[in-house]
Write a protein that holds these residues in place. Structure first.
Motif, PDB file in Angstrom:
ATOM      1  N   ASN A 196       0.827  -1.018   0.012  1.00 42.14           N
ATOM      2  CA  ASN A 196       0.051  -0.181   0.103  1.00 42.14           C
ATOM      3  C   ASN A 196       0.987   1.292  -0.016  1.00 42.14           C
ATOM      4  N   ASP A 233      -4.827  -1.678   6.309  1.00 43.77           N
ATOM      5  CA  ASP A 233      -4.740  -0.478   5.822  1.00 43.77           C
ATOM      6  C   ASP A 233      -3.405   0.173   5.679  1.00 43.77           C
ATOM      7  N   GLY A 258       0.784   0.823   5.492  1.00 43.70           N
ATOM      8  CA  GLY A 258       1.395   0.882   4.213  1.00 43.70           C
ATOM      9  C   GLY A 258       2.546   1.920   4.523  1.00 43.70           C
TER      10      GLY A 258
END
Lengths: 95, 243
Positions: A68, B134, B136
């Motif tokens: 991500n 989520d 990163g």
């Protein structure tokens, strides 16, 4: 508690010993493998190594591809830096 | 077991060295996060005599937000992260300690999530993770990602720590747990953060993770050189053989 190295050595040693027994055909007669299976026994360590490397490469590659990048987080932070600077200046803070 | 939430106090340890650009911003974000949730907090700034006069900025922030919220514990020179934590724990009045980087790569908005997670099951440690959900990182090129992914995979395989991010340095600890771990851990740098988690598991402390977005250095530069890779590999081997 055993260290990770000791745990690894124990498991590795046990598996190696079992493999050696089958390689030298020292196992009890009841456990005698079929001729087809006997043929691949010498190659098993190599097969295991290749399988482990292939799995590792796939695992790392997948996680690399799905990593991500957090672009929104960076943009949000830039906005907040502006807010913070404005608010701190208004309170008399000197940068 | 469950602590009285109203009595909880969170001490943030902020070791700084040449952070006069970032310090006011990170403190502003911290204050906003804590005030929004009415948490009891203090921010302990441990400046290692920065040549850029970070301490002058810290003093301004102290007069702005008050001595009970901004605590200055400077040191005479650059003495390293491990000793900064020991130094900070000694002066902390909270029952929880939050460690994070002062360079804005760790966003204070995650702290309320850490606290909520900690209260779920009275965890001893809550660790921010870049490798789950989520989580990163921003600002990493492919080679940086590859190195960190490979390093993390090796650590997971060799140490099986049951935690997805071992080298992160954004964490919440119960104060006595952090103090206990500081007595045990001998490594430095990235390996130090890894050893903290591994030793915590051995000592039976409970750990939960919260996904975080890591924004690499808004100001200034961070790099990962060949020397750091070697140090990491050595540290990994040390932990593999000794824990």
């Amino acid at each position: 508690m055993a260290t990770k190295l000791q745990q690894f050595t124990l498991v590795f040693g046990f598996v190696s010993a079992v493999w050696t027994v089958f390689l030298l055909n020292l196992q009890p007669a009841a456990l005698k493998p079929s001729p087809a299976v006997s043929q691949i026994i010498p190659a098993l360590p190599f097969v295991a190594l290749v399988a482990f490397c292939a799995y590792s490469l796939m695992a790392i590659g997948y996680r690399l591809a799905t990593f991500n990048d957090c672009n929104e987080a960076s943009q949000e932070l830039q906005q907040e830096v502006k807010l913070a600077r404005a608010d701190l200046s208004a309170k008399g803070f000197k940068f | 077991m469950a602590t009285n939430a109203a009595a909880d106090k969170y001490s943030v340890l902020l070791p700084t060295y040449n952070e006069r650009e970032n310090l006011p911003l990170i403190v502003w974000l911290l204050v906003r996060a804590f005030e929004a949730h009415k948490f009891n907090y203090e921010i302990i700034i441990i400046d290692d005599n920065s040549p850029d006069q970070t301490i002058e900025v810290a003093k301004q922030l102290q007069s702005l937000y008050g001595e009970h919220h901004i605590v200055l514990r400077p040191r005479p020179g650059k003495l390293g992260l491990g000793t900064a934590y020991i130094h900070g724990i000694k002066h902390a009045t909270g029952n929880f300690i939050i460690i994070m980087d002062a360079d804005m790569s760790h966003h204070p908005k995650f702290i309320p999530q850490f606290i909520a997670k900690q209260r779920e099951k009275d965890y001893d440690i809550v660790s921010g993770t870049r490798y789950m959900g989520d989580g990163g990182a921003f600002g990493w090129d492919v080679s940086r990602k590859l190195i960190s992914r490979t390093a993390n995979y090796l650590a997971q395989t060799l140490l099986r720590p049951n935690a997805s991010d071992l080298t992160g340095s954004f964490r919440l600890y119960k104060k006595e747990v952090l103090a206990r771990l500081m007595e045990e851990c001998v490594s430095k740098g990235y390996v130090f953060q890894m050893e903290m988690i591994v030793r915590a598991r051995l000592l039976g402390f409970t750990l939960a993770e919260v996904p975080i977005s890591f924004v690499d250095r808004v100001y200034g530069e961070s790099k990962l050189g060949g020397m750091e890779v070697v140090t990491y590999a050595e540290g990994l081997m040390y932990l593999f053989a000794n824990t």
